[in-house]
Write a protein that holds these residues in place. Structure first.
Motif, PDB file in Angstrom:
ATOM      1  N   GLY A 261       0.787  -1.220   0.000  1.00  0.00           N
ATOM      2  CA  GLY A 261       0.000   0.000   0.000  1.00  0.00           C
ATOM      3  C   GLY A 261       0.818   1.268   0.000  1.00  0.00           C
ATOM      4  N   ILE A 262       2.140   1.141  -0.140  1.00  0.00           N
ATOM      5  CA  ILE A 262       3.006   2.317  -0.147  1.00  0.00           C
ATOM      6  C   ILE A 262       3.792   2.336  -1.454  1.00  0.00           C
ATOM      7  N   SER A 263       3.638   3.379  -2.228  1.00  0.00           N
ATOM      8  CA  SER A 263       4.377   3.505  -3.481  1.00  0.00           C
ATOM      9  C   SER A 263       5.685   4.228  -3.236  1.00  0.00           C
ATOM     10  N   PRO A 264       6.822   3.617  -3.608  1.00  0.00           N
ATOM     11  CA  PRO A 264       8.102   4.276  -3.359  1.00  0.00           C
ATOM     12  C   PRO A 264       8.285   5.567  -4.141  1.00  0.00           C
ATOM     13  N   THR A 265       7.449   5.821  -5.147  1.00  0.00           N
ATOM     14  CA  THR A 265       7.583   7.066  -5.899  1.00  0.00           C
ATOM     15  C   THR A 265       6.918   8.232  -5.179  1.00  0.00           C
ATOM     16  N   THR A 266       6.007   7.950  -4.272  1.00  0.00           N
ATOM     17  CA  THR A 266       5.297   9.026  -3.588  1.00  0.00           C
ATOM     18  C   THR A 266       5.469   8.990  -2.078  1.00  0.00           C
ATOM     19  N   SER A 267       6.092   7.957  -1.549  1.00  0.00           N
ATOM     20  CA  SER A 267       6.234   7.840  -0.107  1.00  0.00           C
ATOM     21  C   SER A 267       7.298   6.811   0.227  1.00  0.00           C
ATOM     22  N   PHE A 268       7.658   6.766   1.492  1.00  0.00           N
ATOM     23  CA  PHE A 268       8.602   5.748   1.954  1.00  0.00           C
ATOM     24  C   PHE A 268       8.407   5.490   3.438  1.00  0.00           C
ATOM     25  N   HIS A 269       8.751   4.276   3.839  1.00  0.00           N
ATOM     26  CA  HIS A 269       8.803   3.921   5.249  1.00  0.00           C
ATOM     27  C   HIS A 269      10.205   4.244   5.763  1.00  0.00           C
ATOM     28  N   TYR A 270      10.292   4.540   7.033  1.00  0.00           N
ATOM     29  CA  TYR A 270      11.605   4.746   7.645  1.00  0.00           C
ATOM     30  C   TYR A 270      11.535   4.364   9.119  1.00  0.00           C
ATOM     31  N   PHE A 271      12.697   4.116   9.710  1.00  0.00           N
ATOM     32  CA  PHE A 271      12.765   3.901  11.144  1.00  0.00           C
ATOM     33  C   PHE A 271      13.888   4.778  11.676  1.00  0.00           C
ATOM     34  N   TYR A 272      13.840   5.069  12.975  1.00  0.00           N
ATOM     35  CA  TYR A 272      14.800   6.038  13.475  1.00  0.00           C
ATOM     36  C   TYR A 272      15.017   5.922  14.978  1.00  0.00           C
ATOM     37  N   ALA A 273      16.213   6.348  15.383  1.00  0.00           N
ATOM     38  CA  ALA A 273      16.553   6.542  16.790  1.00  0.00           C
ATOM     39  C   ALA A 273      16.328   8.010  17.106  1.00  0.00           C
ATOM     40  N   ARG A 274      15.782   8.273  18.288  1.00  0.00           N
ATOM     41  CA  ARG A 274      15.441   9.650  18.634  1.00  0.00           C
ATOM     42  C   ARG A 274      15.901   9.962  20.047  1.00  0.00           C
ATOM     43  N   GLY A 275      16.595  11.089  20.200  1.00  0.00           N
ATOM     44  CA  GLY A 275      17.053  11.521  21.501  1.00  0.00           C
ATOM     45  C   GLY A 275      16.565  12.920  21.816  1.00  0.00           C
ATOM     46  N   TYR A 276      16.287  13.160  23.071  1.00  0.00           N
ATOM     47  CA  TYR A 276      15.785  14.462  23.519  1.00  0.00           C
ATOM     48  C   TYR A 276      16.694  15.595  23.047  1.00  0.00           C
ATOM     49  N   GLY A 277      16.079  16.694  22.648  1.00  0.00           N
ATOM     50  CA  GLY A 277      16.845  17.874  22.276  1.00  0.00           C
ATOM     51  C   GLY A 277      17.296  17.918  20.828  1.00  0.00           C
ATOM     52  N   GLY A 278      16.821  16.978  19.994  1.00  0.00           N
ATOM     53  CA  GLY A 278      17.134  17.063  18.569  1.00  0.00           C
ATOM     54  C   GLY A 278      18.187  16.104  18.061  1.00  0.00           C
ATOM     55  N   GLN A 279      18.360  14.949  18.729  1.00  0.00           N
ATOM     56  CA  GLN A 279      19.328  13.940  18.276  1.00  0.00           C
ATOM     57  C   GLN A 279      18.562  12.850  17.504  1.00  0.00           C
ATOM     58  N   PHE A 280      18.933  12.625  16.257  1.00  0.00           N
ATOM     59  CA  PHE A 280      18.206  11.669  15.424  1.00  0.00           C
ATOM     60  C   PHE A 280      19.161  10.871  14.539  1.00  0.00           C
ATOM     61  N   ILE A 281      18.796   9.600  14.311  1.00  0.00           N
ATOM     62  CA  ILE A 281      19.419   8.770  13.271  1.00  0.00           C
ATOM     63  C   ILE A 281      18.273   8.168  12.472  1.00  0.00           C
ATOM     64  N   TYR A 282      18.076   8.638  11.241  1.00  0.00           N
ATOM     65  CA  TYR A 282      17.004   8.157  10.381  1.00  0.00           C
ATOM     66  C   TYR A 282      17.562   7.177   9.354  1.00  0.00           C
ATOM     67  N   ILE A 283      16.837   6.071   9.127  1.00  0.00           N
ATOM     68  CA  ILE A 283      17.223   5.101   8.102  1.00  0.00           C
ATOM     69  C   ILE A 283      16.033   4.916   7.164  1.00  0.00           C
ATOM     70  N   VAL A 284      16.269   5.132   5.857  1.00  0.00           N
ATOM     71  CA  VAL A 284      15.230   4.987   4.831  1.00  0.00           C
ATOM     72  C   VAL A 284      15.665   3.857   3.902  1.00  0.00           C
ATOM     73  N   ASP A 310      10.040  18.123   7.382  1.00  0.00           N
ATOM     74  CA  ASP A 310       9.720  19.386   6.708  1.00  0.00           C
ATOM     75  C   ASP A 310      10.673  19.694   5.549  1.00  0.00           C
ATOM     76  N   PHE A 311      11.942  19.323   5.692  1.00  0.00           N
ATOM     77  CA  PHE A 311      12.946  19.744   4.705  1.00  0.00           C
ATOM     78  C   PHE A 311      13.596  18.584   3.955  1.00  0.00           C
ATOM     79  N   ILE A 312      14.062  17.580   4.698  1.00  0.00           N
ATOM     80  CA  ILE A 312      14.877  16.529   4.074  1.00  0.00           C
ATOM     81  C   ILE A 312      14.029  15.495   3.343  1.00  0.00           C
ATOM     82  N   ALA A 313      12.966  15.004   3.976  1.00  0.00           N
ATOM     83  CA  ALA A 313      12.151  13.959   3.342  1.00  0.00           C
ATOM     84  C   ALA A 313      11.578  14.374   1.991  1.00  0.00           C
ATOM     85  N   PRO A 314      11.033  15.578   1.829  1.00  0.00           N
ATOM     86  CA  PRO A 314      10.553  15.965   0.489  1.00  0.00           C
ATOM     87  C   PRO A 314      11.661  15.958  -0.553  1.00  0.00           C
TER      88      PRO A 314
END
Length: 322
Positions: A261-284, A310-314
């Motif tokens: 149900g997800i088209s890679p041309t219009t969307s993607f799944h991702y998983f990520y590590a998240r830390g308080y204060g703006g620490q992130f590791i995103y994997i697509v 807002d900025f990177i995913a698009p």
């Protein structure tokens, strides 16, 4: 990807660092100043995802039993508790934050700060009452991460950081780090790890490569897949789902023609590590992309933008979508 456009978009956010790699090749690298690449800094709750990797490794090597093992196997005082539901608590429940403890991480009860002020963090967590039966509902809880760190110590006979050096940091070439401990000397499972942005990127790349690094399978593919699968819906105001100490979500529009149900041309799944204060590791995975974001400003000084969504995913959809 229009790197000049991205640089201008994130400039008002004043990030400490922003790194983007595709297929293991660094595409974008931004630091607030020239010292940051070699400085270690708090990754906060991204520590949880590193701990998840160590638990998976210990399971692969038969040091820790499978996820359906009762937590009471490691903490004999648990079956003696007046609430019989605590006997039903499994390792899986700790990994997915569904242990059932009455807990408000930073809210009215302030369970997390109270834990850090207690003389024995493990006893503090185990003594908390249950608000739900184990496996019923997710409640974000750094206390259960501390239980997992203690279990790792019991199972391996090594401090958590030492086990990380042998099994994870060493193979990845992570040499500079700091890891805080509780009063009993157990390394903090829910926070307290300090890393360089480049080493956060290596950790994300390991998961993009399904646990493989330099032709060595550090974590089994099956265990990596299990740990990043959406296990339970995230409790509001969080988005998406939670796995084994990893967050999961999707970006873009769903399409009936796409896989699951997800088209890679219009969307993607991702998983990520998240830390308080703006620490992130995103994997697509579908785009073979890893993104690391770090920040160090106080809450009142941080920009309200969600930099990734807002900025990177698009941009990723436009530049890398197939």
């Amino acid at each position: 990807m229009n790197l000049a456009e991205l640089e201008s978009l994130i400039e008002p956010v004043d990030l400490r660092s922003c790194l983007i790699a595709r297929n293991g090749r660094l595409l974008f690298e931004h630091y607030r100043n020239s010292r940051i690449p070699e400085e270690i800094a708090k990754v906060n709750s991204c520590t949880k995802s590193v701990l998840s990797a160590l638990i998976c490794m210990a399971m692969d090597h038969k040091r820790i039993p499978e996820a359906d093992t009762p937590v009471s196997d490691f903490f004999p005082k648990l079956p003696k508790d007046a609430d019989p539901r605590k006997r039903e608590m499994k390792l899986e429940h700790l990994l997915t934050m569904t242990a059932g403890f009455e807990w408000t991480e930073f809210g009215r009860l302030k369970s997390f700060p109270r834990m850090t002020r207690s003389a024995n963090w493990i006893d503090y967590v185990l003594e908390q009452p249950l608000s739900d039966a184990p496996g019923t509902r997710m409640e974000y809880n750094s206390g259960v991460s501390q239980l997992l760190s203690a279990i790792l110590v019991q199972a391996t006979g090594l401090p958590t950081a030492r086990y990380a050096e042998e099994m994870l940091f060493g193979p990845l070439g992570i040499e500079k780090y700091k890891w805080e401990t509780d009063p009993q000397g157990i390394h903090t499972g829910g926070y307290g790890l300090w890393l360089r942005p480049e080493d956060m990127l290596k950790f994300g790349q390991l998961y993009l490569q399904s646990g493989s690094w330099n032709r060595q399978q550090l974590i089994s593919k099956e265990r990596v897949l299990r740990s990043i699968q959406p296990a339970v819906p995230a409790n509001p105001p969080n988005r998406g789902h939670y796995g084994w100490h990893w967050w999961t979500d999707s970006f873009g529009e769903e399409s009936p023609e796409g896989r699951n149900g997800i088209s890679p041309t219009t969307s993607f799944h991702y998983f990520y590590a998240r830390g308080y204060g703006g620490q992130f590791i995103y994997i697509v995975p579908v785009l073979e992309v890893v993104v690391v974001l770090t920040d160090d400003k106080r809450k009142r000084d941080r920009h309200p933008a969600n930099v990734f969504r807002d900025f990177i995913a698009p941009m990723l959809l436009r530049a890398c979508g197939k």
